[in-house]
Design a protein around this motif. Structure first.
Motif, PDB file in Angstrom:
ATOM      1  N   ASN A  90     -81.839  -5.747   6.619  1.00  0.00           N
ATOM      2  CA  ASN A  90     -81.378  -6.482   7.794  1.00  0.00           C
ATOM      3  C   ASN A  90     -80.757  -5.629   8.892  1.00  0.00           C
ATOM      4  N   LEU A  91     -80.346  -4.415   8.574  1.00  0.00           N
ATOM      5  CA  LEU A  91     -79.798  -3.558   9.621  1.00  0.00           C
ATOM      6  C   LEU A  91     -80.927  -2.770  10.276  1.00  0.00           C
ATOM      7  N   PRO A  92     -80.742  -2.330  11.511  1.00  0.00           N
ATOM      8  CA  PRO A  92     -81.836  -1.670  12.246  1.00  0.00           C
ATOM      9  C   PRO A  92     -82.259  -0.344  11.621  1.00  0.00           C
ATOM     10  N   ARG A  93     -83.457   0.082  11.954  1.00  0.00           N
ATOM     11  CA  ARG A  93     -83.919   1.414  11.572  1.00  0.00           C
ATOM     12  C   ARG A  93     -82.946   2.456  12.152  1.00  0.00           C
ATOM     13  N   GLU A  94     -82.641   3.471  11.350  1.00  0.00           N
ATOM     14  CA  GLU A  94     -81.715   4.549  11.714  1.00  0.00           C
ATOM     15  C   GLU A  94     -80.286   4.053  11.954  1.00  0.00           C
ATOM     16  N   ALA A  95     -79.961   2.900  11.384  1.00  0.00           N
ATOM     17  CA  ALA A  95     -78.597   2.375  11.529  1.00  0.00           C
ATOM     18  C   ALA A  95     -77.597   3.312  10.862  1.00  0.00           C
ATOM     19  N   ALA A  96     -76.394   3.373  11.445  1.00  0.00           N
ATOM     20  CA  ALA A  96     -75.291   4.145  10.872  1.00  0.00           C
ATOM     21  C   ALA A  96     -74.329   3.169  10.200  1.00  0.00           C
ATOM     22  N   ILE A  97     -74.141   3.345   8.891  1.00  0.00           N
ATOM     23  CA  ILE A  97     -73.295   2.445   8.110  1.00  0.00           C
ATOM     24  C   ILE A  97     -72.084   3.235   7.643  1.00  0.00           C
ATOM     25  N   GLY A  98     -70.906   2.840   8.095  1.00  0.00           N
ATOM     26  CA  GLY A  98     -69.696   3.596   7.812  1.00  0.00           C
ATOM     27  C   GLY A  98     -68.978   3.124   6.568  1.00  0.00           C
ATOM     28  N   VAL A  99     -68.335   4.077   5.881  1.00  0.00           N
ATOM     29  CA  VAL A  99     -67.485   3.766   4.732  1.00  0.00           C
ATOM     30  C   VAL A  99     -66.478   4.893   4.561  1.00  0.00           C
ATOM     31  N   ASP A 100     -65.288   4.548   4.114  1.00  0.00           N
ATOM     32  CA  ASP A 100     -64.304   5.575   3.755  1.00  0.00           C
ATOM     33  C   ASP A 100     -64.767   6.189   2.442  1.00  0.00           C
ATOM     34  N   PRO A 101     -65.116   7.489   2.416  1.00  0.00           N
ATOM     35  CA  PRO A 101     -65.681   8.091   1.204  1.00  0.00           C
ATOM     36  C   PRO A 101     -64.693   8.170   0.043  1.00  0.00           C
ATOM     37  N   TRP A 102     -63.412   7.964   0.314  1.00  0.00           N
ATOM     38  CA  TRP A 102     -62.421   7.944  -0.753  1.00  0.00           C
ATOM     39  C   TRP A 102     -62.448   6.610  -1.516  1.00  0.00           C
ATOM     40  N   CYS A 103     -63.030   5.592  -0.912  1.00  0.00           N
ATOM     41  CA  CYS A 103     -62.977   4.244  -1.490  1.00  0.00           C
ATOM     42  C   CYS A 103     -64.319   3.786  -2.049  1.00  0.00           C
ATOM     43  N   VAL A 104     -65.256   4.711  -2.197  1.00  0.00           N
ATOM     44  CA  VAL A 104     -66.559   4.352  -2.758  1.00  0.00           C
ATOM     45  C   VAL A 104     -66.928   5.392  -3.809  1.00  0.00           C
ATOM     46  N   SER A 105     -67.491   4.935  -4.918  1.00  0.00           N
ATOM     47  CA  SER A 105     -67.821   5.844  -6.011  1.00  0.00           C
ATOM     48  C   SER A 105     -69.099   6.617  -5.727  1.00  0.00           C
ATOM     49  N   VAL A 106     -69.312   7.660  -6.495  1.00  0.00           N
ATOM     50  CA  VAL A 106     -70.505   8.493  -6.338  1.00  0.00           C
ATOM     51  C   VAL A 106     -71.770   7.670  -6.582  1.00  0.00           C
ATOM     52  N   ASP A 107     -71.794   6.918  -7.692  1.00  0.00           N
ATOM     53  CA  ASP A 107     -73.042   6.199  -7.989  1.00  0.00           C
ATOM     54  C   ASP A 107     -73.333   5.107  -6.967  1.00  0.00           C
ATOM     55  N   THR A 108     -72.289   4.458  -6.457  1.00  0.00           N
ATOM     56  CA  THR A 108     -72.508   3.435  -5.424  1.00  0.00           C
ATOM     57  C   THR A 108     -73.040   4.065  -4.143  1.00  0.00           C
ATOM     58  N   ALA A 109     -72.403   5.150  -3.697  1.00  0.00           N
ATOM     59  CA  ALA A 109     -72.848   5.814  -2.465  1.00  0.00           C
ATOM     60  C   ALA A 109     -74.278   6.323  -2.600  1.00  0.00           C
ATOM     61  N   GLN A 110     -74.615   6.906  -3.737  1.00  0.00           N
ATOM     62  CA  GLN A 110     -75.967   7.424  -3.915  1.00  0.00           C
ATOM     63  C   GLN A 110     -76.996   6.291  -3.997  1.00  0.00           C
ATOM     64  N   ARG A 111     -76.621   5.189  -4.601  1.00  0.00           N
ATOM     65  CA  ARG A 111     -77.528   4.032  -4.652  1.00  0.00           C
ATOM     66  C   ARG A 111     -77.798   3.502  -3.244  1.00  0.00           C
ATOM     67  N   TRP A 112     -76.749   3.432  -2.426  1.00  0.00           N
ATOM     68  CA  TRP A 112     -76.942   2.989  -1.047  1.00  0.00           C
ATOM     69  C   TRP A 112     -77.835   3.955  -0.284  1.00  0.00           C
ATOM     70  N   GLU A 113     -77.606   5.246  -0.453  1.00  0.00           N
ATOM     71  CA  GLU A 113     -78.408   6.241   0.283  1.00  0.00           C
ATOM     72  C   GLU A 113     -79.882   6.138  -0.098  1.00  0.00           C
TER      73      GLU A 113
END
Length: 596
Positions: free
Chosen positions: A100-123
């Motif tokens: 649902n977000l546009p192509r090349e969208a920038a999605i922000g998150v505080d990297p201290w508040c997200v786990s490695v596996d969650t961040a990698q799954r999103w990427e």
């Protein structure tokens, strides 16, 4: 809420790069389930107070994902600015963002508040449309949260060996052996309960969880604790020094992880602590190269720290402390049994008191013993509410030896409120007790020798035939699981069905798991094992000396809820036969309050 969303969208637009979306997780820097007041960012932006959930804010939408425990609660708490996304029914957050977000969208998150596996799954999900996960340099929610609670300075407390059952030296020795077996030269420990367990410390930094806001790094030669030094007394400092642990400031973990990555952390320390090493001989250059991995738990380590490591030299694997902590030693098991005896006495005292009050104030027929010709006339001299009776239960517990507080906010719920699985009553809005309605209370306490968790569902009048049938089905499931015998190697996913079959016969079910581990004066929810329909319940087999709850339920929105919960200890079963020489397991019930 509209003002908060507008302020965040303004920050998103001015961010470099501009953000198409902002993710606000529930977790803190340690991926904790329960967080301190100043870390409740998702609650602040959404108004939803449940312990699990994720908020996503885009340029013109705000959505909140949560699981089945909280569907009804979220529906009641979210404003019309928000849309509820039901986990398991609606698209997952990564799939929704990708689609649902546009192509090349920038999605922000505080990297201290997200786990490695969650961040990698999103990427991975973002890759198909060249979308990018942007690590924000500051937490945007903190910038708009003008009334954010201040940082508290609570003392670190040494947990005595008489309750811990194992010394720090023994735990470090065992951990270093596991590092060597995995060809790792160090481990970053981020889960608060793992830091507390490893170093035999406790604290009060998070309500209901006796933990300290701290990180730990352990190498083959050294051990570090990263904590606000204002929390460390002379006594605690001496305890750490005796165990070869260097105390450093909480914020130093970031730079020290970078030093660890370049193999400079031990050199930076200036000494090698031989007392806790796997072996006393000097480590040769060949062995240094052999042990070249950094162990990181992808579920509990934040993306900010992982990003400072060389990804090719990281062992992404569940922390070895998770299982070690779950396998209770004999001292911990005895402590848990004793804590549950005292806790059971408090709960029985509460039920007797409540039964008497329901009869006196409301003319109820009674739970333990029906009064002859009970009057239905209400006495106006007093009234009982979900909060006042919850406070009374805490009062009974507080009178018991080693009591240190509750293990989670008591779920005290009458009638329709009992259908809200993790209901939290508030003094201003809570319901009054009703002799004609079900009353469900799910509660627990922290004692120096153990953590407790118990749920009972009672009725002080005449329940309907439907309520009795539903209660009986839940009770049958509870008994079926609690009496199970099963071979070694069985996981909680395989056993979960036992508690559901009696409900399934009526076409009924419940949306939560059936059992979780319990800490030893630690978190009330403890892994890595669980009894659940969720896939992760397959990951770790149930093993002797683990604790687990048995808590099936049934909930009718707008009407009532039923749940029954005991704490069990997994033990070896004395079976007549031993097919396949596997060995068999069973459960020891350590909760001492009758079910019906």
């Amino acid at each position: 809420m509209a003002e908060i969303l507008a302020a965040l969208r303004s920050l998103m637009a001015s961010h470099s790069p501009p953000l198409d979306a902002l993710v606000v997780p529930s977790e803190d820097y340690h991926q904790s389930e329960y967080v301190s007041a100043r870390d409740k960012r998702r609650e602040f932006v959404s108004g939803f107070t449940g312990s699990a959930g994720l908020a996503l804010i885009t340029k013109n939408e705000a959505r909140l994902w949560t699981d089945g425990r909280y569907f009804l609660q979220a529906t009641q708490q979210l404003s019309d600015q928000w849309q509820l996304m039901r986990i398991g029914e609606d698209p997952a957050v990564d799939a929704w963002m990708s689609d649902n977000l546009p192509r090349e969208a920038a999605i922000g998150v505080d990297p201290w508040c997200v786990s490695v596996d969650t961040a990698q799954r999103w990427e991975r999900a973002f890759a198909k449309k060249q979308q990018k996960l942007v690590q924000t340099s500051t937490n945007l929610v903190d910038e708009v949260w003008k009334t954010r609670p201040p940082l508290e300075i609570n003392p670190v407390i040494v947990h005595p060996l008489e309750f811990a059952g194992r010394s720090v030296a023994d735990k470090l020795k065992n951990l270093r052996e596991k590092l060597g077996n995995e060809k790792a030269r160090g481990i970053i420990i981020t889960a608060l309960d793992e830091v507390a367990w490893l170093y035999n410390i406790r604290g009060t930094d998070v309500s209901y969880c006796p933990v300290v806001h701290a990180f730990a790094i352990v190498t083959l030669n050294s051990a570090f604790l990263y904590v606000d030094k204002r929390k460390v007394s002379t006594k605690v400092s001496s305890f750490m020094q005796e165990n070869g642990i260097e105390v450093r400031e909480y914020g130093a973990v970031s730079s020290d992880v970078a030093l660890l990555a370049s193999n400079q952390l031990d050199q930076d320390r200036g000494v090698s602590s031989g007392q806790n090493r796997v072996c006393e001989k000097d480590t040769s250059e060949e062995e240094e190269n052999y042990n070249d991995l950094i162990w990181v738990d992808p579920a509990s380590c934040c993306y900010a720290l992982f990003s400072k490591l060389d990804a090719d030299k990281v062992l992404l694997q569940q922390s070895p402390l998770a299982l070690a902590k779950a396998l209770k030693n004999p001292v911990e098991l005895d402590g848990l049994r004793n804590a549950h005896i005292r806790d059971g006495a408090a709960v029985v005292q509460f039920l007797v008191w409540l039964d008497k009050k329901m009869q006196e104030i409301y003319g109820a027929s009674g739970y333990f013993l029906e009064r002859e010709g009970a009057s239905k006339k209400r006495l106006e001299t007093n009234k009982l509410t979900e909060v006042t009776v919850s406070d009374k239960l805490e009062e009974f517990r507080a009178s018991k030896e080693h009591f240190r507080g509750l293990s989670f906010p008591t779920i005290s719920s009458v009638g329709p409120n009992a259908a809200i699985i993790h209901y939290s009553p508030q003094a201003e809005t809570c319901a009054e007790l009703d002799p004609d309605s079900i009353y469900l209370f799910d509660s627990g306490a922290q004692y120096l020798d153990g953590t407790t968790d118990i749920t009972r569902t009672v009725h002080f009048g005449k329940p309907s035939a439907h309520e009795k049938a539903c209660y009986t089905a839940v009770l049958k499931g509870h008994i079926a699981l609690g009496n199970a015998r099963y071979p070694n190697g069985t996981n909680g996913h395989a056993l979960d069905i036992l508690a559901r079959i009696p409900l399934w016969r009526y076409g009924l079910d419940y949306r939560h798991g059936t059992g979780h581990g319990i800490g030893s004066y630690l978190n009330v929810h403890e892994g890595p094992h669980l009894i659940s329909f969720r896939p992760q319940a397959r990951n770790v087999p149930l093993q002797a000396s683990m604790t687990v709850t048995d808590e099936p339920g049934y909930y009718e929105d707008g009407s009532f809820g039923i749940r029954l919960e005991n704490v069990l200890v997994i033990k070896e079963a004395d079976t007549e036969f031993n097919f396949g020489d596997k060995g068999y397991l069973s459960f020891e019930h350590i909760t001492w309050v009758r079910l019906s």
